[in-house]
Write a protein that holds these residues in place. Structure first.
Motif, PDB file in Angstrom:
ATOM      1  N   ASP A 139       0.808  -1.225   0.000  1.00 47.05           N
ATOM      2  CA  ASP A 139       0.000   0.000   0.000  1.00 47.05           C
ATOM      3  C   ASP A 139       0.840   1.273   0.000  1.00 47.05           C
ATOM      4  OD1 ASP A 139       0.911  -0.375   2.614  1.00 47.05           O
ATOM      5  OD2 ASP A 139      -0.902   0.492   3.516  1.00 47.05           O
ATOM      6  N   ILE A 140       2.157   1.116   0.082  1.00 46.72           N
ATOM      7  CA  ILE A 140       3.032   2.289   0.104  1.00 46.72           C
ATOM      8  C   ILE A 140       3.068   2.974  -1.250  1.00 46.72           C
ATOM      9  CG2 ILE A 140       5.285   1.319  -0.606  1.00 46.72           C
ATOM     10  CD1 ILE A 140       6.490   2.694   1.872  1.00 46.72           C
ATOM     11  N   THR A 141       2.586   2.290  -2.276  1.00 41.53           N
ATOM     12  CA  THR A 141       2.612   2.864  -3.619  1.00 41.53           C
ATOM     13  C   THR A 141       1.407   3.755  -3.902  1.00 41.53           C
ATOM     14  OG1 THR A 141       1.571   0.889  -4.543  1.00 41.53           O
ATOM     15  CG2 THR A 141       3.978   0.942  -4.523  1.00 41.53           C
ATOM     16  N   ASN A 142       0.590   4.017  -2.905  1.00 41.40           N
ATOM     17  CA  ASN A 142      -0.502   4.985  -3.021  1.00 41.40           C
ATOM     18  C   ASN A 142      -0.157   6.183  -2.138  1.00 41.40           C
ATOM     19  OD1 ASN A 142      -2.958   6.465  -2.619  1.00 41.40           O
ATOM     20  ND2 ASN A 142      -4.123   4.663  -3.235  1.00 41.40           N
ATOM     21  N   TRP A 143      -0.158   7.379  -2.725  1.00 43.51           N
ATOM     22  CA  TRP A 143       0.267   8.569  -1.978  1.00 43.51           C
ATOM     23  C   TRP A 143      -0.526   8.760  -0.695  1.00 43.51           C
ATOM     24  CZ3 TRP A 143      -2.775  12.694  -0.579  1.00 43.51           C
ATOM     25  CH2 TRP A 143      -4.034  12.792  -1.191  1.00 43.51           C
ATOM     26  N   LYS A 144      -1.769   8.289  -0.656  1.00 41.85           N
ATOM     27  CA  LYS A 144      -2.607   8.477   0.530  1.00 41.85           C
ATOM     28  C   LYS A 144      -2.042   7.754   1.748  1.00 41.85           C
ATOM     29  CE  LYS A 144      -6.893   9.031  -2.115  1.00 41.85           C
ATOM     30  NZ  LYS A 144      -8.246   8.475  -2.392  1.00 41.85           N
ATOM     31  N   ASN A 145      -1.175   6.797   1.540  1.00 43.86           N
ATOM     32  CA  ASN A 145      -0.613   6.025   2.652  1.00 43.86           C
ATOM     33  C   ASN A 145       0.802   6.461   3.019  1.00 43.86           C
ATOM     34  OD1 ASN A 145      -2.937   4.322   2.768  1.00 43.86           O
ATOM     35  ND2 ASN A 145      -2.161   3.205   0.985  1.00 43.86           N
ATOM     36  N   LEU A 146       1.335   7.465   2.341  1.00 43.61           N
ATOM     37  CA  LEU A 146       2.726   7.844   2.586  1.00 43.61           C
ATOM     38  C   LEU A 146       2.966   8.339   4.002  1.00 43.61           C
ATOM     39  CD1 LEU A 146       3.812   9.569  -0.752  1.00 43.61           C
ATOM     40  CD2 LEU A 146       4.569   7.362   0.158  1.00 43.61           C
ATOM     41  N   ASN A 147       2.017   9.082   4.576  1.00 43.21           N
ATOM     42  CA  ASN A 147       2.240   9.588   5.935  1.00 43.21           C
ATOM     43  C   ASN A 147       2.382   8.453   6.936  1.00 43.21           C
ATOM     44  OD1 ASN A 147       2.373  12.278   5.327  1.00 43.21           O
ATOM     45  ND2 ASN A 147       0.233  12.730   5.815  1.00 43.21           N
ATOM     46  N   LYS A 148       1.702   7.353   6.659  1.00 44.94           N
ATOM     47  CA  LYS A 148       1.797   6.191   7.545  1.00 44.94           C
ATOM     48  C   LYS A 148       3.227   5.648   7.608  1.00 44.94           C
ATOM     49  CE  LYS A 148       0.071   1.927   6.482  1.00 44.94           C
ATOM     50  NZ  LYS A 148      -0.980   0.949   6.135  1.00 44.94           N
ATOM     51  N   TYR A 149       3.969   5.869   6.542  1.00 44.11           N
ATOM     52  CA  TYR A 149       5.321   5.315   6.452  1.00 44.11           C
ATOM     53  C   TYR A 149       6.416   6.388   6.549  1.00 44.11           C
ATOM     54  CZ  TYR A 149       3.049   1.048   4.837  1.00 44.11           C
ATOM     55  OH  TYR A 149       2.269  -0.093   4.753  1.00 44.11           O
ATOM     56  N   ALA A 150       6.047   7.604   6.917  1.00 45.41           N
ATOM     57  CA  ALA A 150       7.017   8.696   6.920  1.00 45.41           C
ATOM     58  C   ALA A 150       8.245   8.383   7.775  1.00 45.41           C
ATOM     59  CB  ALA A 150       6.358   9.987   7.401  1.00 45.41           C
ATOM     60  N   ASP A 151       8.032   7.713   8.900  1.00 42.49           N
ATOM     61  CA  ASP A 151       9.160   7.399   9.787  1.00 42.49           C
ATOM     62  C   ASP A 151      10.214   6.542   9.099  1.00 42.49           C
ATOM     63  OD1 ASP A 151       7.893   8.812  11.724  1.00 42.49           O
ATOM     64  OD2 ASP A 151       7.336   7.097  12.977  1.00 42.49           O
ATOM     65  N   LEU A 152       9.790   5.705   8.164  1.00 43.10           N
ATOM     66  CA  LEU A 152      10.739   4.835   7.454  1.00 43.10           C
ATOM     67  C   LEU A 152      11.745   5.655   6.651  1.00 43.10           C
ATOM     68  CD1 LEU A 152       8.618   1.930   5.890  1.00 43.10           C
ATOM     69  CD2 LEU A 152      10.254   1.774   7.780  1.00 43.10           C
ATOM     70  N   PHE A 153      11.335   6.837   6.215  1.00 45.09           N
ATOM     71  CA  PHE A 153      12.140   7.615   5.279  1.00 45.09           C
ATOM     72  C   PHE A 153      12.891   8.760   5.939  1.00 45.09           C
ATOM     73  CE2 PHE A 153       8.479   5.995   2.738  1.00 45.09           C
ATOM     74  CZ  PHE A 153       9.191   5.159   1.885  1.00 45.09           C
ATOM     75  N   ARG A 154      12.892   8.813   7.246  1.00 46.55           N
ATOM     76  CA  ARG A 154      13.607   9.886   7.930  1.00 46.55           C
ATOM     77  C   ARG A 154      15.114   9.763   7.714  1.00 46.55           C
ATOM     78  NH1 ARG A 154      10.729  10.300  13.918  1.00 46.55           N
ATOM     79  NH2 ARG A 154       8.748  11.249  13.221  1.00 46.55           N
ATOM     80  N   THR A 155      15.758  10.913   7.537  1.00 50.73           N
ATOM     81  CA  THR A 155      17.219  10.967   7.428  1.00 50.73           C
ATOM     82  C   THR A 155      17.713  12.158   8.238  1.00 50.73           C
ATOM     83  OG1 THR A 155      17.259  12.448   5.499  1.00 50.73           O
ATOM     84  CG2 THR A 155      17.104  10.055   5.062  1.00 50.73           C
ATOM     85  N   ALA A 156      19.020  12.277   8.360  1.00 53.54           N
ATOM     86  CA  ALA A 156      19.589  13.420   9.070  1.00 53.54           C
ATOM     87  C   ALA A 156      19.196  14.733   8.391  1.00 53.54           C
ATOM     88  CB  ALA A 156      21.107  13.296   9.131  1.00 53.54           C
ATOM     89  N   GLU A 157      19.067  14.686   7.061  1.00 50.34           N
ATOM     90  CA  GLU A 157      18.736  15.904   6.315  1.00 50.34           C
ATOM     91  C   GLU A 157      17.261  16.274   6.435  1.00 50.34           C
ATOM     92  OE1 GLU A 157      20.414  13.347   5.062  1.00 50.34           O
ATOM     93  OE2 GLU A 157      22.424  14.252   4.975  1.00 50.34           O
ATOM     94  N   SER A 158      16.395  15.287   6.638  1.00 53.93           N
ATOM     95  CA  SER A 158      14.952  15.581   6.661  1.00 53.93           C
ATOM     96  C   SER A 158      14.411  15.799   8.069  1.00 53.93           C
ATOM     97  CB  SER A 158      14.181  14.444   5.988  1.00 53.93           C
ATOM     98  OG  SER A 158      14.275  13.245   6.732  1.00 53.93           O
ATOM     99  N   GLY A 159      15.248  15.586   9.074  1.00 53.21           N
ATOM    100  CA  GLY A 159      14.827  15.832  10.457  1.00 53.21           C
ATOM    101  C   GLY A 159      13.728  14.882  10.896  1.00 53.21           C
ATOM    102  N   ASP A 160      12.635  15.440  11.451  1.00 50.04           N
ATOM    103  CA  ASP A 160      11.565  14.585  11.967  1.00 50.04           C
ATOM    104  C   ASP A 160      10.518  14.256  10.897  1.00 50.04           C
ATOM    105  OD1 ASP A 160      10.427  17.063  11.678  1.00 50.04           O
ATOM    106  OD2 ASP A 160       9.587  17.165  13.706  1.00 50.04           O
ATOM    107  N   LYS A 161      10.827  14.584   9.652  1.00 49.52           N
ATOM    108  CA  LYS A 161       9.931  14.259   8.544  1.00 49.52           C
ATOM    109  C   LYS A 161      10.555  13.170   7.668  1.00 49.52           C
ATOM    110  CE  LYS A 161       8.042  18.961   8.246  1.00 49.52           C
ATOM    111  NZ  LYS A 161       6.655  18.623   8.595  1.00 49.52           N
ATOM    112  N   GLY A 162       9.736  12.574   6.830  1.00 46.61           N
ATOM    113  CA  GLY A 162      10.279  11.641   5.861  1.00 46.61           C
ATOM    114  C   GLY A 162      11.020  12.397   4.771  1.00 46.61           C
ATOM    115  N   GLN A 163      12.020  11.753   4.167  1.00 45.57           N
ATOM    116  CA  GLN A 163      12.790  12.398   3.103  1.00 45.57           C
ATOM    117  C   GLN A 163      12.230  12.031   1.735  1.00 45.57           C
ATOM    118  OE1 GLN A 163      17.280  12.836   2.841  1.00 45.57           O
ATOM    119  NE2 GLN A 163      16.993  11.227   1.289  1.00 45.57           N
ATOM    120  N   LEU A 164      11.962  13.055   0.930  1.00 45.85           N
ATOM    121  CA  LEU A 164      11.681  12.889  -0.495  1.00 45.85           C
ATOM    122  C   LEU A 164      12.909  13.406  -1.217  1.00 45.85           C
ATOM    123  CD1 LEU A 164      10.059  12.381  -3.073  1.00 45.85           C
ATOM    124  CD2 LEU A 164       8.876  14.561  -2.681  1.00 45.85           C
ATOM    125  N   MET A 165      13.659  12.503  -1.828  1.00 46.15           N
ATOM    126  CA  MET A 165      14.928  12.886  -2.443  1.00 46.15           C
ATOM    127  C   MET A 165      14.723  13.373  -3.873  1.00 46.15           C
ATOM    128  SD  MET A 165      18.513  10.751  -2.729  1.00 46.15           S
ATOM    129  CE  MET A 165      17.677   9.245  -3.232  1.00 46.15           C
TER     130      MET A 165
END
Length: 318
Positions: A139-165
């Protein structure tokens, strides 16, 4: 790279000259041979991604070896390339991803740039996750579910948010507006160039880490790192007209060629050849892969492709 004037390697040294990208106006580097009256010379604009390098490599090889021209190349960012083309600093731009403001100004109003026809390749920008991640979380391939997985994409550059590179800020990108308008808990982080972005993607993939990235096709990297597109709200004509209000996917864009208007009229066999130059996504990826992955020089990659595809390019010379 690639749809509006806001536009769409440092990390891999062997690619630095092929896909170097920056926001600086490089039109001052134009060849002294550009638009030279009566001279058998052609100057081609090179965009900062390897697919565009592949176009130029093959066109240059055939212009030099089959038509007897001297070819010079100038690396120019997307929007400044239109200025250079209009001014005659370069003769041709072989891969444009759609810049309607420049097209109206230079093609329709000033008539200093002429359409050169389709490249034959359709481009598409989107958001992608690695296929290994999509298999674990379908379900990660639907934008509506991205917030559910934001923690997976956190990096030092994105802080407490998920990173969209993203790649370079000079590319066509709606991503900051999309994140804001779709209320996504993500931070857009620019890698700086295509090569730097490729290096990060490959490192994430090697370690089987999650990542969410702006990416585009055609692109040879899909053969090395399988990725699955995230479905954004469907694209509809005009949904991206206001850069601040964009809340839809990127379109599929037939890539176009443009010529300096005087060169289009007086450029002889070179201009006629460039207008006829059309090839497929598979052709472009074949040459791109040789340059970027197999570390061949653009000339050697072009020669190898030319040697095995005569039935394709011979038609461009007729």
């Amino acid at each position: 790279m690639r749809i509006r004037t806001t536009a769409v390697l440092a990390a891999v040294s062997s690619l630095a000259l092929l896909t170097g990208c920056g926001a600086a106006d490089m039109t001052k580097q134009a060849s002294p041979f550009a638009h030279a009256q009566g001279a058998k010379t052609v100057t081609l604009s090179v965009q900062s991604w390897v697919g565009a390098q592949a176009n130029v490599a093959v066109a240059q090889y055939l212009l030099e070896h089959e038509l007897g021209y001297r070819v010079d190349t100038v690396q120019v960012d997307e929007v400044p390339a239109w200025d250079a083309l209009s001014q005659g600093r370069v003769d041709a731009l072989l891969e444009d991803w759609g810049h309607p403001e420049q097209e109206k100004r230079y093609v329709d109003d000033k008539k200093t740039v002429a359409r050169g026809g389709d490249l034959g390749v359709t481009g598409h920008i989107g958001w992608f996750v690695p296929t290994y991640l999509a298999k674990r979380h379908p379900d990660i391939t639907n934008w509506k579910n991205l917030n559910k997985y934001a923690d997976l994409f956190r990096t030092a550059e994105s802080g407490d948010k998920g990173q969209l590179m993203d790649g370079s800020p000079s590319y066509v990108t709606n991503d900051k507006a999309l994140v804001k308008n779709l209320k996504l808990d993500y931070q857009v982080v620019f890698a700086g160039s295509e090569a730097a972005q490729i290096t990060q993607i490959r490192q994430f993939a090697k370690e089987k880490k999650p990542f969410l990235t702006y990416w585009y096709s055609p692109q040879w990297l899909f053969e090395k790192v399988p990725m699955t597109e995230v479905r954004l709200p469907p694209y509809k004509e005009g949904c991206d007209a206001d850069p601040e209000k964009v809340a839809c996917a990127y379109p599929h864009t037939p890539l176009e060629k443009y010529l300096n208007a005087d060169f289009a009229r007086k450029g002889g066999r070179a201009a006629a050849f460039l207008k006829k130059f059309t090839w497929t996504t598979e052709d472009q990826n074949e040459v791109s892969l040789m340059i970027a992955e197999q570390k061949m020089s653009p000339e050697d990659a072009a020669k190898k492709w030319v040697d095995s595809h005569e039935s394709t390019w011979r038609k461009w010379l007729s």
